[in-house]
Write an enzyme that holds these catalytic residues in place. Structure first.
Site, short mmCIF file in Angstrom:
data_model
loop_
_atom_site.label_atom_id
_atom_site.label_comp_id
_atom_site.label_asym_id
_atom_site.label_seq_id
_atom_site.Cartn_x
_atom_site.Cartn_y
_atom_site.Cartn_z
N ASP A 247 63.85 24.72 52.48
CA ASP A 247 64.68 25.17 53.61
C ASP A 247 66.03 24.49 53.54
O ASP A 247 66.53 24.17 54.67
CB ASP A 247 64.01 25.21 54.72
CG ASP A 247 62.69 25.66 54.85
OD1 ASP A 247 62.38 26.59 53.99
OD2 ASP A 247 61.71 25.09 55.66
N GLU B 95 62.43 36.56 57.00
CA GLU B 95 62.90 35.25 57.60
C GLU B 95 64.06 34.57 56.85
O GLU B 95 64.73 35.01 55.65
CB GLU B 95 61.67 34.09 57.59
CG GLU B 95 61.34 33.82 56.11
CD GLU B 95 60.18 32.96 56.14
OE1 GLU B 95 59.43 32.68 57.04
OE2 GLU B 95 59.81 32.47 54.97
O1 FUB Z 1 59.52 25.68 56.15
C1 FUB Z 1 58.55 26.37 57.10
C2 FUB Z 1 58.91 27.74 56.88
O2 FUB Z 1 58.58 28.37 55.78
C3 FUB Z 1 60.55 28.31 57.07
O3 FUB Z 1 60.82 27.95 58.37
C4 FUB Z 1 60.52 29.37 56.58
O4 FUB Z 1 61.96 30.18 56.36
C5 FUB Z 1 59.90 29.19 55.03
O5 FUB Z 1 60.64 28.48 54.30
#
Ligand code: FUB
Length: 326
Positions: free
Chosen positions: A19, A226
């Site tokens: 991320d 997301e």
């Molecule tokens: O790293 C945890 C979660 O997985 C992140 O918040 C999302 O975007 C995905 O990458």
């Protein structure tokens, strides 16, 4: 000491990272990643495998320099309101202060967004006592526009709980829209001058196709899942994000930071591993995509590694699609 990172290779190999939110601060590249933990706990659609407990900030003088790990910048134990899961963070600089924005589950297991501050880009960061009032879900990303107004974008489906906030309050059993209904969009709020609160209720961002029709929930190649990131190029705002179940990074464009955004195409085709999450940054005269995959762990979804590669625009402002392995 890590060797200078090559494009499409892990930035660091001594810890698992994911991320990446990349920024240029004080003339250097700073990368704010999640710090994945190696563990044997449960793995499921709720994201329990992403059990991260702290943040390490990375930096590089430039792309020919080694990537430095500045050590623990913030730990869960030092965040009074948070219970678990320090997921994807972002950072911003304003008021002579560096701000780290991050999601975590509160004591009721509801994801909220927190903020922590530091006088230096690598921290250590001190967390505020409480989460940002009115915040929810995951994956904060902050854009400070040319007029100095700061926008925070956030939201993620499934483990990120965005479906549960459709009425404005948390409904633990709420499901997402039907396949033929408009998909849920990421949220945006304007940040206060001190960067610690929202000035207004978060708004849902509309993502539409070239004809102005909303992208539907069943359109998994294009709908928002997301990891929002907004950057500006040649006067246009670019909202890029992960499609989750179809594992791509895609983007949409707008003339306004709060949208509506028109879907344009794919930035990055699927990587090894389930999640895909990124940032886009200009360094000197080139643009770069920072992203992660699971190549360092041979595909274990919660043991990821941050990488980068150059990102190129076409003359009409569209972005050239990147294959992570060519
Ligand atoms: O790293 C945890 C979660 O997985 C992140 O918040 C999302 O975007 C995905 O990458």
């Amino acid at each position: 000491m890590n060797k200078p990172a090559q494009p499409k290779e892990p930035l660091v190999t001594h810890i698992y990272t994911a991320d990446p939110s990349a920024h240029v601060f004080e003339g250097k590249l700073y990368i704010y990643p999640s710090h994945d933990l190696d563990h044997d706990g449960p793995s499921n659609d709720n994201g329990d495998q992403y059990a991260m407990e702290d943040y390490h900030i990375l930096s590089m003088d430039d792309f020919n320099s080694p990537c430095v790990d500045h050590g623990e910048a913030l730990h869960l134990r030092d965040i009074p309101w948070a219970k678990q899961q320090l997921w994807a963070p972002d950072a911003a600089y304003k008021n002579n202060t560096y701000y780290l924005f991050f999601p975590a589950r509160d004591k009721e297991d509801v994801f909220r967004l927190g903020v922590a501050t530091s006088s230096t880009p690598a921290g250590p960061f001190k967390a505020e006592e409480n989460y940002i009032p009115g915040s929810y879900s995951i994956d904060p990303a902050v854009l400070i526009d040319e007029d100095n107004k700061a926008y925070i974008y956030f939201g993620g489906l499934w483990g990120g709980q965005l479906e549960k906030w459709q009425t404005g309050t948390f409904l633990p059993d709420a499901k997402g829209p039907a396949e033929n209904e408009p998909a849920l969009g990421p949220r945006v709020a304007v940040l206060s001058e001190d960067m610690l609160t929202f000035t207004d209720e978060p708004q849902e961002i509309k993502i539409v196709d070239e004809e102005g029709n909303p992208i539907l929930a069943g359109d998994e190649d294009r709908r928002y899942f997301e990891g929002p990131w907004v950057h500006k190029y040649n006067g246009y705002y670019y909202l890029s994000y992960s499609t989750g179940t179809t594992h791509c990074l895609v983007y949409a464009m707008s003339e306004h930071p709060q949208g509506p955004y028109v879907f344009k195409g794919t930035i990055l085709t699927p990587v090894i591993g389930w999640t895909t999450h990124h940032s886009i940054v200009q360094f000197e005269d080139k643009w770069y995509l920072f992203y992660h995959d699971c190549s360092l762990s041979d595909g274990v979804n919660h043991k990821r590694c941050v990488k980068y590669t150059e990102l190129k625009y076409n003359a009409d402002g569209t972005i050239q699609t990147i294959d992570p392995y060519k």
